[in-house]
Scaffold this motif. Structure first.
Motif, mmCIF file in Angstrom:
data_model
loop_
_atom_site.group_PDB
_atom_site.id
_atom_site.type_symbol
_atom_site.label_atom_id
_atom_site.label_comp_id
_atom_site.label_asym_id
_atom_site.label_seq_id
_atom_site.Cartn_x
_atom_site.Cartn_y
_atom_site.Cartn_z
ATOM 1 N N GLU A 45 5.264 98.694 51.664
ATOM 2 C CA GLU A 45 6.378 99.630 51.289
ATOM 3 C C GLU A 45 7.120 100.105 52.363
ATOM 4 O OE1 GLU A 45 6.902 103.289 48.064
ATOM 5 O OE2 GLU A 45 4.875 102.849 48.568
ATOM 6 N N TYR A 46 6.562 100.186 53.420
ATOM 7 C CA TYR A 46 7.449 100.700 54.430
ATOM 8 C C TYR A 46 8.341 99.864 55.384
ATOM 9 C CZ TYR A 46 5.013 105.453 55.341
ATOM 10 O OH TYR A 46 4.706 106.698 55.247
ATOM 11 N N THR A 47 7.798 98.621 55.343
ATOM 12 C CA THR A 47 8.720 97.497 55.889
ATOM 13 C C THR A 47 9.854 97.370 54.758
ATOM 14 O OG1 THR A 47 7.220 95.867 54.878
ATOM 15 C CG2 THR A 47 6.950 96.496 57.234
ATOM 16 N N SER A 267 19.392 90.754 52.117
ATOM 17 C CA SER A 267 18.444 89.678 51.829
ATOM 18 C C SER A 267 18.338 88.723 52.888
ATOM 19 C CB SER A 267 19.347 88.804 50.821
ATOM 20 O OG SER A 267 20.592 88.532 51.058
ATOM 21 N N GLY A 268 19.244 88.767 53.769
ATOM 22 C CA GLY A 268 19.047 88.006 55.049
ATOM 23 C C GLY A 268 17.954 88.527 55.984
ATOM 24 N N PHE A 269 17.918 90.046 56.194
ATOM 25 C CA PHE A 269 17.259 90.370 57.023
ATOM 26 C C PHE A 269 15.759 90.491 56.361
ATOM 27 C CE2 PHE A 269 14.380 94.351 58.087
ATOM 28 C CZ PHE A 269 14.641 94.190 59.552
ATOM 29 N N ALA A 270 15.470 90.751 54.861
ATOM 30 C CA ALA A 270 14.300 90.588 54.309
ATOM 31 C C ALA A 270 13.856 89.667 54.519
ATOM 32 C CB ALA A 270 14.556 91.011 52.910
ATOM 33 N N ALA A 271 14.571 88.287 54.212
ATOM 34 C CA ALA A 271 13.866 86.987 54.358
ATOM 35 C C ALA A 271 13.424 86.680 55.692
ATOM 36 C CB ALA A 271 14.992 85.895 54.023
ATOM 37 N N ALA A 272 14.106 87.116 56.722
ATOM 38 C CA ALA A 272 13.652 86.742 57.962
ATOM 39 C C ALA A 272 12.428 87.648 58.401
ATOM 40 C CB ALA A 272 14.823 87.172 59.059
ATOM 41 N N ALA A 273 12.413 88.986 57.973
ATOM 42 C CA ALA A 273 11.136 89.948 58.322
ATOM 43 C C ALA A 273 9.878 89.228 57.297
ATOM 44 C CB ALA A 273 11.391 91.202 57.697
ATOM 45 N N ALA A 274 10.143 88.635 56.352
ATOM 46 C CA ALA A 274 8.936 88.041 55.489
ATOM 47 C C ALA A 274 8.616 86.780 56.163
ATOM 48 C CB ALA A 274 9.453 87.767 54.176
ATOM 49 N N ASP A 275 9.049 86.079 56.897
ATOM 50 C CA ASP A 275 8.718 84.966 57.535
ATOM 51 C C ASP A 275 8.195 85.182 59.006
ATOM 52 O OD1 ASP A 275 8.544 82.288 58.761
ATOM 53 O OD2 ASP A 275 10.571 81.757 58.616
ATOM 54 N N ASP A 282 16.104 86.213 65.067
ATOM 55 C CA ASP A 282 16.299 85.926 63.806
ATOM 56 C C ASP A 282 16.268 87.031 62.860
ATOM 57 O OD1 ASP A 282 16.119 83.206 64.284
ATOM 58 O OD2 ASP A 282 13.803 83.191 64.284
ATOM 59 N N MET A 283 15.567 88.135 63.025
ATOM 60 C CA MET A 283 15.628 89.205 62.473
ATOM 61 C C MET A 283 16.829 89.970 62.553
ATOM 62 S SD MET A 283 11.712 90.438 62.548
ATOM 63 C CE MET A 283 11.875 91.841 61.448
ATOM 64 N N GLU A 284 17.248 90.049 63.753
ATOM 65 C CA GLU A 284 18.627 90.911 63.983
ATOM 66 C C GLU A 284 19.945 90.154 63.613
ATOM 67 O OE1 GLU A 284 19.014 93.800 65.091
ATOM 68 O OE2 GLU A 284 16.779 94.345 65.543
ATOM 69 N N LEU A 285 19.745 88.866 63.242
ATOM 70 C CA LEU A 285 21.199 88.185 63.125
ATOM 71 C C LEU A 285 21.772 88.832 61.835
ATOM 72 C CD1 LEU A 285 22.681 85.590 63.362
ATOM 73 C CD2 LEU A 285 21.290 84.224 61.758
ATOM 74 N N PHE A 286 21.090 89.137 60.973
ATOM 75 C CA PHE A 286 21.947 89.797 59.661
ATOM 76 C C PHE A 286 22.234 91.078 59.902
ATOM 77 C CE2 PHE A 286 20.280 85.858 57.979
ATOM 78 C CZ PHE A 286 21.374 85.334 57.139
ATOM 79 N N PHE A 287 21.697 91.846 60.969
ATOM 80 C CA PHE A 287 21.967 93.279 61.299
ATOM 81 C C PHE A 287 22.921 93.224 62.284
ATOM 82 C CE2 PHE A 287 17.988 96.164 60.014
ATOM 83 C CZ PHE A 287 18.240 95.991 58.694
#
Length: 386
Positions: A45-47, A267-275, A282-287
Motif C-alpha cells: 500500500e505504501y509503494t 501507469s508507466g512508473f507503476a509498471a516499472a516499479a512492479a518489475d 527504468d523507474m525514473e523514465l516516466f517521472f
C-alpha cells in the motif's frame, strides 16, 4: 488582481501557482521514505500510494521553470546586473544551507547521537551513514560540482543557476520573435520530449542504442539544442497573457490534458516499479520532468490557475508573503521530511492521508521559520533565506 508592495508587484494568480508548486515539491519528497525506508517499501500500500502521489506531483519543478520564464523573459537588464541580482542572491543561501546539510552528520556525532539518526533525517543515506568529519568536509568540498544525498533537493539550484546564465542570451530572440515563431520552437521542444521514450522502446527495434546522431562520442543529438527546461521557460513566457478561454472551457481542456499526462506517468512508473528487473533509470523514465506526459500536466495546471481570481486583499497579501518566503521554504523543508515521517508514517492515520498531512505540516513549519528569519534579520535575511 495585482498587488502592489513597497518593492514590486505581485501577480496574485502566479502566487497561487507558486504555492501549489511548493506543496507539490514537498509532497514529492514526503513519499521518498515510502519506497526507500526498509520498513515501508515491502508494504504494497505504501509503494502504491508513492506511485499515485509521485505521479500527481510531477508538475512541481516545471511550474517553477515556467514562472521563471513568465517573470524574467525577456531580460530587461544588462548582463552583469542580471547575474548579480539573480545568481548572487541565491548563491549565498544555497552554499550556506548546503554546508549545513552536509555537516549535519558530523554534528550528530558531536552530540553523541547514534548514526542511524542521519538515515532518519535523510532516507537516501540509509546504510551509508557516517559521522566522520572528513566525510562531511569531502561533501562540502563537492558543493561547487554536485549535490549530495543529504541535500537531494539542491539539484534544482544547479539547474536554476544554469537557466539564469542562459537567459540573457536567449532573451534577444524572445524579444524579437513573433508568436508564430515561438509556437514553432515549442513544437520542436515538445517533439524532443519523446526522445527518452524513443531511445528506450524504439531504438532496440533497430538494434541501436542511440538516435538522431547521438553516440558514445557525441551526446549532442539533433534535438539537443531545443531540449530541456528552457522549453518550460518559453512556455511560461508564451502563456503569460492567458488564452482568452472561458473558465468551463479551460477546466475541460486542463482536465483532459492532466488526466492523459497522469495516466501515462502513473501507469508507466507503476509498471516499472512492479518489475523486479527494472533499473532506477527504468523507474525514473516516466517521472522525468522533461517528458511529454509531465509537460501536458504542467501546462494544464498553469492554464487552470491562470483563471484564479482573489478578491480579498488579506488573502492576496498572505500569498505574497508565501512568495517572499518561497525560496527559503524550498531550501529548509528537506530537513523536516524525515522527522515528520517518523511522527506520521508509523501512525494509525490512513496512508492516503499521510502525505497531505506531512506536506502541510512541513510547509507551515518551513514557512514559519523563514518568516521568523525575515522578521529577526530584516533585509539581511536574503543572504541566508534567499
Amino acid at each position: 488582481m495585482e498587488l502592489k508592495t513597497e518593492t514590486k508587484k505581485h501577480i496574485v494568480w502566479l502566487d497561487v501557482v507558486r504555492l501549489a508548486a511548493i506543496l507539490m515539491v514537498i509532497g514529492v519528497h514526503c513519499i521518498d521514505p515510502f519506497y526507500i525506508s526498509p520498513t515501508m517499501r515491502d508494504i504494497p500500500e505504501y509503494t502504491r500510494w508513492a506511485a499515485i502521489y509521485g505521479s500527481l506531483f510531477r508538475p512541481s519543478v516545471p511550474l517553477f521553470a515556467m514562472m521563471t520564464g513568465l517573470l524574467l523573459l525577456p531580460v530587461g537588464q544588462p548582463l552583469g546586473a542580471f547575474y548579480k541580482k539573480r545568481i548572487f542572491r541565491i548563491l549565498f543561501p544555497v552554499v550556506i544551507w548546503s554546508v549545513l546539510y552536509n555537516l549535519f552528520p558530523w554534528f550528530t556525532g558531536v552530540l553523541g547521537l547514534d548514526k542511524s539518526i542521519i538515515g532518519d533525517f535523510f532516507c537516501y543515506t540509509q546504510g551509508s551513514e557516517s559521522q566522520a568529519l572528513g566525510d562531511s568536509l569531502r561533501d562540502v568540498a563537492m558543493i561547487p560540482f554536485q549535490f549530495s544525498f543529504k541535500e537531494n533537493h539542491m539539484w534544482y539550484m544547479y539547474l536554476l543557476i544554469g537557466l539564469y546564465l542562459y537567459m540573457p542570451f536567449f532573451s534577444a530572440w524572445i524579444e524579437k520573435a513573433a508568436a508564430k515563431e515561438k509556437r514553432v520552437y515549442l513544437g520542436i521542444w515538445f517533439a524532443s520530449l519523446f526522445i527518452p521514450y524513443a531511445t528506450a522502446y524504439v531504438a532496440p527495434w533497430f538494434g541501436v542504442g542511440y538516435l538522431f546522431g547521438e553516440s558514445t562520442w557525441n551526446a549532442f543529438g539533433m534535438f539537443y539544442y531545443f531540449a530541456g527546461f528552457n522549453g518550460y521557460l518559453v512556455l511560461g513566457h508564451y502563456l503569460k497573457k492567458g488564452n482568452g478561454w472561458s473558465f468551463p472551457k479551460t477546466l475541460a481542456i486542463s482536465a483532459v490534458l492532466f488526466g492523459a499526462g497522469y495516466w501515462v506517468t502513473y501507469s508507466g512508473f507503476a509498471a516499472a516499479a512492479a518489475d523486479a528487473m527494472s533499473t532506477e533509470a527504468d523507474m525514473e523514465l516516466f517521472f522525468t520532468f522533461c517528458s511529454p506526459n509531465v509537460a501536458i500536466m504542467t501546462a494544464a495546471v498553469f492554464l487552470l490557475f491562470q483563471k484564479v481570481r482573489i478578491n480579498s486583499e488579506r488573502v492576496a497579501r498572505l500569498l505574497a508573503n508565501i512568495t517572499k518566503c518561497g525560496f527559503g521554504i524550498y531550501i529548509v523543508h528537506y530537513f523536516l521530511v524525515g522527522p515528520f515521517f517518523l511522527l506520521i508514517g508509523p501512525s494509525s492515520l490512513p496512508i492516503p492521508l499521510q502525505v497531505p498531512l506531512m506536506s502541510v505540516c512541513i510547509f507551515l513549519v518551513a514557512w514559519g521559520f523563514t518568516a521568523l528569519m525575515y522578521r529577526l534579520l530584516g533585509k539581511k535575511a536574503v543572504y541566508i533565506m534567499g
